[in-house]
Design an enzyme around this catalytic site. Structure first.
Site, PDB file in Angstrom:
ATOM      1  N   HIS A  32      28.478 -12.019  -0.882  1.00 52.70           N
ATOM      2  CA  HIS A  32      28.459 -10.558  -1.038  1.00 52.70           C
ATOM      3  C   HIS A  32      29.508  -9.896  -0.133  1.00 52.70           C
ATOM      4  O   HIS A  32      29.546  -8.675  -0.022  1.00 52.70           O
ATOM      5  CB  HIS A  32      27.052 -10.042  -0.705  1.00 52.70           C
ATOM      6  CG  HIS A  32      26.770  -8.660  -1.166  1.00 52.70           C
ATOM      7  ND1 HIS A  32      26.486  -7.629  -0.294  1.00 52.70           N
ATOM      8  CD2 HIS A  32      26.723  -8.117  -2.405  1.00 52.70           C
ATOM      9  CE1 HIS A  32      26.263  -6.517  -0.973  1.00 52.70           C
ATOM     10  NE2 HIS A  32      26.414  -6.773  -2.259  1.00 52.70           N
ATOM     11  N   ASP A  79      48.919 -10.132   5.698  1.00 54.46           N
ATOM     12  CA  ASP A  79      49.841 -10.645   6.717  1.00 54.46           C
ATOM     13  C   ASP A  79      49.183 -10.882   8.076  1.00 54.46           C
ATOM     14  O   ASP A  79      49.878 -10.982   9.094  1.00 54.46           O
ATOM     15  CB  ASP A  79      51.035  -9.693   6.896  1.00 54.46           C
ATOM     16  CG  ASP A  79      51.959  -9.696   5.693  1.00 54.46           C
ATOM     17  OD1 ASP A  79      51.880 -10.642   4.878  1.00 54.46           O
ATOM     18  OD2 ASP A  79      52.757  -8.743   5.553  1.00 54.46           O
ATOM     19  N   HIS A  94      26.084   4.317  -1.641  1.00 52.52           N
ATOM     20  CA  HIS A  94      26.241   2.870  -1.532  1.00 52.52           C
ATOM     21  C   HIS A  94      26.639   2.438  -0.115  1.00 52.52           C
ATOM     22  O   HIS A  94      26.869   1.259   0.142  1.00 52.52           O
ATOM     23  CB  HIS A  94      27.305   2.399  -2.543  1.00 52.52           C
ATOM     24  CG  HIS A  94      27.326   0.926  -2.772  1.00 52.52           C
ATOM     25  ND1 HIS A  94      28.352   0.115  -2.320  1.00 52.52           N
ATOM     26  CD2 HIS A  94      26.455   0.104  -3.390  1.00 52.52           C
ATOM     27  CE1 HIS A  94      28.110  -1.137  -2.665  1.00 52.52           C
ATOM     28  NE2 HIS A  94      26.961  -1.187  -3.316  1.00 52.52           N
ATOM     29  N   LYS A 118      26.547   1.259   3.708  1.00 50.96           N
ATOM     30  CA  LYS A 118      25.676   0.393   4.503  1.00 50.96           C
ATOM     31  C   LYS A 118      26.005   0.647   5.973  1.00 50.96           C
ATOM     32  O   LYS A 118      26.785  -0.067   6.582  1.00 50.96           O
ATOM     33  CB  LYS A 118      25.905  -1.074   4.141  1.00 50.96           C
ATOM     34  CG  LYS A 118      25.731  -1.394   2.637  1.00 50.96           C
ATOM     35  CD  LYS A 118      27.009  -1.849   2.073  1.00 50.96           C
ATOM     36  CE  LYS A 118      26.996  -2.299   0.642  1.00 50.96           C
ATOM     37  NZ  LYS A 118      25.913  -2.100  -0.215  1.00 50.96           N
ATOM     38  N   ASP A 166      22.328   6.431  18.827  1.00 49.13           N
ATOM     39  CA  ASP A 166      22.515   7.171  20.085  1.00 49.13           C
ATOM     40  C   ASP A 166      23.949   7.631  20.314  1.00 49.13           C
ATOM     41  O   ASP A 166      24.349   7.866  21.465  1.00 49.13           O
ATOM     42  CB  ASP A 166      22.055   6.311  21.272  1.00 49.13           C
ATOM     43  CG  ASP A 166      20.547   6.098  21.283  1.00 49.13           C
ATOM     44  OD1 ASP A 166      19.859   6.741  20.468  1.00 49.13           O
ATOM     45  OD2 ASP A 166      20.080   5.285  22.098  1.00 49.13           O
TER      46      ASP A 166
END
Length: 480
Positions: free
Chosen positions: A217, A224, A398, A400, A405
């Site tokens: 996933h 380079d 979508h 994630k 803090d």
């Protein structure tokens, strides 16, 4: 003839069932999961065995790469880390335990990036990517879960073919399940142009049926050895143009330069060896960005977390949990799928009950109705503990991300669900930088204006039928 064969067949079937049950017991799994698999194997005739072969086998401690090859490829990032450590001391006493956890679990040290650019829109990400690809001089490495035949893929292929003609080495890894929609003739076309393309863990029933549940996933691009991209975006048009009805796709991807690129490159090279059984020239794959005279003492500190089902521990799950339990003020989370492990769920509840302000942002409309139903079954405990659950209404969320803090943030391919935390090969990172974290927190608050917050009274007023549907689907959370 058939009647005489039946007793032997039933005896063989019973031996198979008993053997699989013994295997499940000997693996010392979570008792509830072990019991579930024993019931499936023992009380769902024939089909139970097939389901276990596909989804139930424990892949942990399975070796897919030799220690010698691993040491060769992972040496460069460690050199980069040593240069950073010797040239600049960064006070991370509060997060030292988290850094040690990642070091011990993932053999990953803290690296420094000269620059980190954030992209929430696919159009911005692909525009930057095309410029970097067009200027490549040595090599281009691309690894993605989804390749989708679309205008953006054709645009990228055009650049890759042009660079290949100029002598640039192009290597592509695609997940065999995630990219099933791509016709073989496209991969053949690329190979005929001199582009090296390999699928990750190809599924060929029945020989490799046990790999169907363990997918790559990761989203990694390295140009380079100097520029790297990682985050949540695949190679598909919806990330750039959005969904139907002009609904945009809200995601998060990073562009990195500097010594931290070595860590991304190292993970690609390891995956490349897995799919091709070839070791790419190590020296030519890495830049000299970490040489002391070129080192940036004000660089952004990053620690990568490559996680997968073959690891001895659930690395990303442990890192998320440890980070959450170290929070003192607030935790902001964005995830498209929320099917947490028991450990992660308890950590969020513990943080909220301890007075930490916990916000979880999820899409109002999931692209998987089963996953959406199962996610809702977790809301009760969260809301009762004081966690703020908000639903993103404009397009599809979508991203994630997790920000804690105003000091650290996490970014990568891993969702907060069983599939990412237990089954998939994922690539995430912890960024120890207040500037990046505050930028992401600011973006989070902007997204809050596009959300609806679920309150406890509203949630408890649901019909019994709706509650039952969500609870029923939750049973399948580990394989969704």
């Amino acid at each position: 003839m058939l009647s005489g064969f039946a007793p032997w067949f039933m005896a063989l079937y019973l031996i198979t069932v008993i053997s699989l049950i013994v295997i499940v017991l000997s693996e010392n799994r979570n008792p509830l999961k072990a019991l579930a698999w024993i019931l499936v194997i023992g009380f769902v005739p024939f089909v139970g065995i097939f389901i276990y072969v596909l989804f139930g086998q424990n892949q942990r401690r399975r070796h897919i790469i030799s220690k010698r090859i691993y040491r060769r490829i992972s040496l460069k990032p460690k050199i980069a880390s040593e240069v950073w450590t010797n040239s600049y001391q960064y006070n991370t006493a509060r997060w030292k335990g988290l850094q040690d956890l990642i070091k011990n679990n993932a053999d990953s040290t803290v690296l420094s990036a000269d620059q980190v650019e954030i992209y929430h829109r696919g159009a911005d990400f692909f525009d930057a990517l095309k410029k970097n690809l067009a200027s490549a001089r040595k090599h281009i490495h691309i690894e993605s879960y989804i390749f989708e035949e679309s205008p953006i893929l054709e645009e990228l292929i055009s650049i890759l073919e042009e660079r290949t003609a100029q002598g640039v080495k192009v290597r592509i890894i695609y997940d065999h399940v995630g990219s099933w929609g791509v016709r073989n003739r496209l991969w053949t076309r690329l190979r005929n142009q001199g582009i090296q393309v390999y699928p990750f863990m190809p599924v060929a029933f029945p020989v490799f049926a046990n790999t169907v549940n363990y997918r790559n996933h990761r989203k990694i691009i390295v140009v380079d050895g100097k520029v790297a991209y990682t985050g949540g975006m695949n190679i598909a048009e919806r990330y750039r143009s959005g969904l139907k009805n002009n609904e945009h796709w809200n995601d998060c991807h990073f562009r990195l330069t500097g010594p931290a690129v070595a860590g991304v490159q190292s993970v690609f090279l390891l995956d490349w060896y897995v799919v091709s059984r070839r070791v790419i020239n190590i020296d030519s794959s890495f830049s000299n960005e970490w040489e002391p005279m070129r080192h940036n003492p004000d660089g952004i500190k990053i620690q990568y977390i490559p996680g997968g089902p073959i690891d001895a521990w659930r690395t990303i799950d442990q890192v998320f949990t440890a980070a959450i339990l170290r929070a003192e003020k607030f935790i902001y989370i964005q995830t498209p799928y929320f099917l947490p492990t028991e450990t992660l769920e308890n950590a969020l509840i513990t943080a909220a009950l301890s007075g930490v302000e916990v916000w979880i942002m999820l899409p109002e409309k999931s692209d998987s109705w089963l996953t959406g139903f199962a996610s809702e079954s977790y809301y009760d405990n969260l809301l009762n503990a004081g966690v703020h659950v908000v639903l993103y209404r404009t397009g599809f969320l979508h991203s994630k991300l997790m920000m804690i803090d105003g000091e650290i943030s996490t970014i990568g391919s891993a969702n907060m669900d069983f599939r990412s935390l237990e089954h998939n090969f994922e690539f995430s990172a912890v960024i120890y930088d207040a500037r990046i974290t505050n930028r992401l927190s600011h973006d989070f608050h902007k997204d809050l204006s596009l959300c609806h917050e679920i309150n406890l009274a509203e949630w408890q007023s649901r019909s019994l039928i709706r509650r039952f549907k969500r609870s029923l689907v939750r049973i399948f959370s580990p394989i969704l």
